[in-house]
Motif scaffolding. Structure first.
Motif, PDB file in Angstrom:
ATOM      1  N   ARG A 123      43.516  39.824  48.656  1.00 28.21           N
ATOM      2  CA  ARG A 123      42.697  40.622  49.593  1.00 28.21           C
ATOM      3  C   ARG A 123      42.869  42.109  49.314  1.00 28.21           C
ATOM      4  O   ARG A 123      41.908  42.875  49.362  1.00 28.21           O
ATOM      5  CB  ARG A 123      43.109  40.336  51.041  1.00 28.21           C
ATOM      6  CG  ARG A 123      42.662  39.004  51.516  1.00 28.21           C
ATOM      7  CD  ARG A 123      41.324  39.149  52.179  1.00 28.21           C
ATOM      8  NE  ARG A 123      40.889  37.848  52.659  1.00 28.21           N
ATOM      9  CZ  ARG A 123      39.633  37.497  52.662  1.00 28.21           C
ATOM     10  NH1 ARG A 123      38.711  38.323  52.254  1.00 28.21           N
ATOM     11  NH2 ARG A 123      39.283  36.315  53.090  1.00 28.21           N
ATOM     12  N   GLU A 124      44.119  42.529  49.034  1.00 29.61           N
ATOM     13  CA  GLU A 124      44.371  43.936  48.706  1.00 29.61           C
ATOM     14  C   GLU A 124      43.637  44.330  47.434  1.00 29.61           C
ATOM     15  O   GLU A 124      43.107  45.429  47.311  1.00 29.61           O
ATOM     16  CB  GLU A 124      45.869  44.201  48.549  1.00 29.61           C
ATOM     17  CG  GLU A 124      46.660  44.095  49.841  1.00 29.61           C
ATOM     18  CD  GLU A 124      47.089  42.666  50.148  1.00 29.61           C
ATOM     19  OE1 GLU A 124      46.839  41.765  49.322  1.00 29.61           O
ATOM     20  OE2 GLU A 124      47.659  42.449  51.221  1.00 29.61           O
ATOM     21  N   GLY A 125      43.601  43.413  46.470  1.00 29.73           N
ATOM     22  CA  GLY A 125      42.899  43.668  45.220  1.00 29.73           C
ATOM     23  C   GLY A 125      41.406  43.802  45.413  1.00 29.73           C
ATOM     24  O   GLY A 125      40.756  44.658  44.807  1.00 29.73           O
ATOM     25  N   LEU A 126      40.838  42.957  46.263  1.00 32.83           N
ATOM     26  CA  LEU A 126      39.404  43.059  46.547  1.00 32.83           C
ATOM     27  C   LEU A 126      39.067  44.392  47.198  1.00 32.83           C
ATOM     28  O   LEU A 126      38.015  44.973  46.941  1.00 32.83           O
ATOM     29  CB  LEU A 126      38.955  41.912  47.443  1.00 32.83           C
ATOM     30  CG  LEU A 126      38.799  40.560  46.765  1.00 32.83           C
ATOM     31  CD1 LEU A 126      38.511  39.486  47.805  1.00 32.83           C
ATOM     32  CD2 LEU A 126      37.708  40.605  45.722  1.00 32.83           C
ATOM     33  N   GLY A 127      39.965  44.882  48.040  1.00 32.46           N
ATOM     34  CA  GLY A 127      39.743  46.178  48.673  1.00 32.46           C
ATOM     35  C   GLY A 127      39.878  47.342  47.712  1.00 32.46           C
ATOM     36  O   GLY A 127      39.293  48.397  47.912  1.00 32.46           O
ATOM     37  N   ALA A 128      40.644  47.145  46.645  1.00 30.27           N
ATOM     38  CA  ALA A 128      40.882  48.215  45.680  1.00 30.27           C
ATOM     39  C   ALA A 128      39.794  48.320  44.626  1.00 30.27           C
ATOM     40  O   ALA A 128      39.671  49.340  43.955  1.00 30.27           O
ATOM     41  CB  ALA A 128      42.232  48.002  44.990  1.00 30.27           C
ATOM     42  N   VAL A 129      38.984  47.283  44.470  1.00 31.33           N
ATOM     43  CA  VAL A 129      37.941  47.281  43.444  1.00 31.33           C
ATOM     44  C   VAL A 129      36.765  48.118  43.914  1.00 31.33           C
ATOM     45  O   VAL A 129      36.259  47.930  45.013  1.00 31.33           O
ATOM     46  CB  VAL A 129      37.469  45.831  43.145  1.00 31.33           C
ATOM     47  CG1 VAL A 129      36.290  45.834  42.192  1.00 31.33           C
ATOM     48  CG2 VAL A 129      38.593  45.022  42.571  1.00 31.33           C
ATOM     49  N   ARG A 130      36.353  49.033  43.064  1.00 30.25           N
ATOM     50  CA  ARG A 130      35.160  49.827  43.374  1.00 30.25           C
ATOM     51  C   ARG A 130      33.928  48.996  43.042  1.00 30.25           C
ATOM     52  O   ARG A 130      33.903  48.257  42.083  1.00 30.25           O
ATOM     53  CB  ARG A 130      35.132  51.098  42.553  1.00 30.25           C
ATOM     54  CG  ARG A 130      36.209  52.063  42.916  1.00 30.25           C
ATOM     55  CD  ARG A 130      36.064  53.294  42.095  1.00 30.25           C
ATOM     56  NE  ARG A 130      37.198  54.181  42.333  1.00 30.25           N
ATOM     57  CZ  ARG A 130      37.446  55.236  41.601  1.00 30.25           C
ATOM     58  NH1 ARG A 130      36.658  55.556  40.590  1.00 30.25           N
ATOM     59  NH2 ARG A 130      38.489  55.989  41.869  1.00 30.25           N
TER      60      ARG A 130
END
Length: 76
Positions: A63-70
């Motif tokens: 979930r953190e990774g999905l939030g970090a992807v532009r």
């Protein structure tokens, strides 16, 4: 690499006899292997909690990774 994971890719890892991860291969959702996937980059993503593995399965984006992807035009 994070964009490929966000689109359904996975990171397959191999462990040595002590249980340490010694090699990683990154695949897109279509099964193509990414060449820029290194053990150093994998460690960095894991340390930042941008990827996760559940029950020994291949690593996927968290979930953190999905939030970090532009967002990009080719993201679905």
């Amino acid at each position: 690499m994070l964009h490929a994971l966000a689109q359904g890719g996975r990171i397959v890892h191999r462990r040595d006899e002590r249980g340490d991860i010694i090699e990683v291969d990154c695949f897109t959702r279509d099964g193509f292997r990414l060449t820029d996937c290194t053990l150093g980059l994998f460690s960095k993503l894991r340390r930042k909690h941008l990827i996760e593995s559940r029950g020994g399965a291949p690593y996927r984006i968290s979930r953190e990774g999905l939030g970090a992807v532009r967002s990009q035009l080719d993201n679905r």
